[in-house]
Design a protein around this motif. Structure first.
Motif, short mmCIF file in Angstrom:
data_model
loop_
_atom_site.label_atom_id
_atom_site.label_comp_id
_atom_site.label_asym_id
_atom_site.label_seq_id
_atom_site.Cartn_x
_atom_site.Cartn_y
_atom_site.Cartn_z
N HIS A 1 -15.28 -2.14 -2.42
CA HIS A 1 -15.15 -1.66 -3.77
C HIS A 1 -14.23 -0.10 -3.66
CE1 HIS A 1 -15.28 -0.54 -7.99
NE2 HIS A 1 -16.06 0.62 -7.68
N ILE A 2 -14.93 0.66 -2.75
CA ILE A 2 -14.47 1.92 -2.43
C ILE A 2 -13.03 1.86 -1.93
CG2 ILE A 2 -14.48 3.84 -0.94
CD1 ILE A 2 -17.59 3.51 -0.91
N ARG A 3 -12.47 0.79 -1.20
CA ARG A 3 -11.27 0.69 -0.50
C ARG A 3 -10.46 -0.05 -1.72
NH1 ARG A 3 -13.39 -1.44 5.22
NH2 ARG A 3 -13.21 0.46 6.38
N SER A 4 -10.85 -0.79 -2.63
CA SER A 4 -10.23 -1.38 -3.72
C SER A 4 -9.70 -0.22 -4.72
CB SER A 4 -10.96 -2.08 -4.38
OG SER A 4 -10.50 -2.94 -5.50
N MET A 5 -10.71 0.54 -4.96
CA MET A 5 -10.18 1.70 -5.85
C MET A 5 -9.29 2.80 -5.30
SD MET A 5 -11.87 1.09 -8.56
CE MET A 5 -11.55 2.89 -9.64
N ALA A 6 -9.58 3.16 -3.86
CA ALA A 6 -8.51 3.73 -3.19
C ALA A 6 -7.26 3.21 -3.09
CB ALA A 6 -9.00 3.99 -1.65
N ARG A 7 -6.95 1.89 -2.96
CA ARG A 7 -5.80 1.21 -3.07
C ARG A 7 -5.01 1.09 -4.18
NH1 ARG A 7 -7.51 -2.80 -0.57
NH2 ARG A 7 -8.37 -4.03 -2.40
N ALA A 8 -6.00 1.20 -5.53
CA ALA A 8 -5.38 0.91 -6.70
C ALA A 8 -4.76 2.34 -7.14
CB ALA A 8 -6.78 0.89 -7.62
N ASN A 9 -5.36 3.45 -6.60
CA ASN A 9 -4.83 4.90 -6.89
C ASN A 9 -3.60 5.52 -5.94
OD1 ASN A 9 -6.77 6.75 -8.79
ND2 ASN A 9 -8.32 5.45 -7.77
N ALA A 10 -3.86 4.72 -4.72
CA ALA A 10 -2.71 5.11 -3.80
C ALA A 10 -1.42 4.47 -4.37
CB ALA A 10 -3.25 4.73 -2.44
N TRP B 1 -2.15 5.31 -23.26
CA TRP B 1 -2.51 5.44 -21.92
C TRP B 1 -1.31 6.27 -21.39
CZ3 TRP B 1 -4.12 0.76 -18.43
CH2 TRP B 1 -4.49 1.30 -17.32
N THR B 2 -0.17 5.73 -21.72
CA THR B 2 1.08 6.36 -21.12
C THR B 2 1.17 7.80 -21.94
OG1 THR B 2 2.21 4.37 -20.80
CG2 THR B 2 3.57 6.26 -20.73
N LYS C 1 3.27 5.36 -10.79
CA LYS C 1 3.60 6.27 -12.10
C LYS C 1 2.62 7.22 -12.23
CE LYS C 1 6.07 2.42 -14.51
NZ LYS C 1 5.68 1.35 -15.55
N ARG C 2 1.58 7.42 -11.56
CA ARG C 2 0.43 8.23 -11.47
C ARG C 2 -0.20 8.33 -12.94
NH1 ARG C 2 2.51 12.82 -7.46
NH2 ARG C 2 2.90 11.50 -5.77
N ARG D 1 -4.48 12.07 -7.15
CA ARG D 1 -3.28 11.27 -7.24
C ARG D 1 -2.20 11.76 -8.44
NH1 ARG D 1 0.77 9.31 -4.53
NH2 ARG D 1 1.49 7.13 -5.22
N LYS D 2 -2.86 12.19 -9.57
CA LYS D 2 -2.15 12.63 -10.44
C LYS D 2 -1.66 14.01 -10.24
CE LYS D 2 -3.59 12.14 -14.77
NZ LYS D 2 -2.40 11.08 -15.35
N GLY D 3 -2.27 14.72 -9.43
CA GLY D 3 -1.87 15.96 -9.03
C GLY D 3 -0.76 16.16 -7.92
N GLY D 4 -0.28 15.05 -7.39
CA GLY D 4 0.57 14.79 -6.65
C GLY D 4 0.08 14.50 -5.26
N ALA D 5 -1.04 14.30 -4.69
CA ALA D 5 -1.50 13.87 -3.43
C ALA D 5 -0.85 12.52 -3.16
CB ALA D 5 -3.01 13.42 -3.47
#
Length: 200
Positions: free
Chosen positions: A88-97, A21-22, A101-102, A173-177
């Motif tokens: 669920h949408i908010r949970s996923m947004a929160r996890a990504n936000a 994963w890393t 470590k992206r 997020r991985k792209g820097g957002a």
């Protein structure tokens, strides 16, 4: 009589999963796997086969756990279907936000690195996406039956939109957002849901 194994397979697979994963599949060597699992080469080969077989076990473990978490959120009978979907949408947004470590999602990372050339990975990724979409379709359809989402829309179309945004959050997020951008994207897809106006 065969000698008992002196390790817990799930723990070894989890250690290998985190390494893949890393660092990714190609950048992970057998020496890396020996180091993170604490097993010798012979034990790794004897228990799991080659590097690819261990990777597939790790990917399966990840996808199974991730889908179980998705189902738990989308099937929570204590809430309405609409509230489960929004939650669920908010949970996923929160996890990504909050993914400082992206690192993103192992399934998505594996798809980018391997799916075009590795049929086993491509099949596993498709199975995961199909299952995820099916859960969203059923949740949207349930929200229609409960009168919260317009019954005239195709639940699959709504589910595909939601899934596209959820999976796109990780790429952003991985792209820097920024975290704020990810959170906003979640709220925007919620605003786009074809809700039935509630009486005031």
């Amino acid at each position: 009589m065969a000698r008992p194994r002196k390790f817990v397979e799930d723990e070894v697979i989890a250690a290998a999963r985190d390494q893949f994963w890393t660092h990714g599949y190609a950048a992970t060597s057998l020496d890396d796997l020996v180091a993170v699992t604490g097993l010798g080469r012979g034990s790794l080969y004897g228990a799991f086969g080659d590097k690819h077989a261990l990777f597939m076990r790790a990917l399966d473990q990840y996808c199974t756990a991730t889908m179980a978490a998705v189902r738990a959120e989308l099937r929570d009978a204590a809430e309405s279907a609409y509230d489960r979907l929004v939650g669920h949408i908010r949970s996923m947004a929160r996890a990504n936000a909050t993914d400082s470590k992206r690192r993103g999602c192992l399934m998505a990372k594996s798809a980018v690195e391997l799916a075009a050339t590795d049929t086993a990975v491509a099949r596993r990724v498709k199975r995961f996406i199909d299952a995820y979409q099916a859960e969203l379709v059923e949740t949207v359809a349930a929200a229609q039956r409960e009168g919260d989402i317009d019954g005239g829309v195709n639940p699959r179309d709504v589910a595909v939109l939601v899934l596209a945004v959820l999976r796109g959050m990780e790429a952003l997020r991985k792209g820097g957002a920024s975290s704020a951008t990810i959170t906003t994207s979640g709220e925007q897809v919620i605003a786009l849901l074809p809700c039935v106006p509630r009486a005031t």
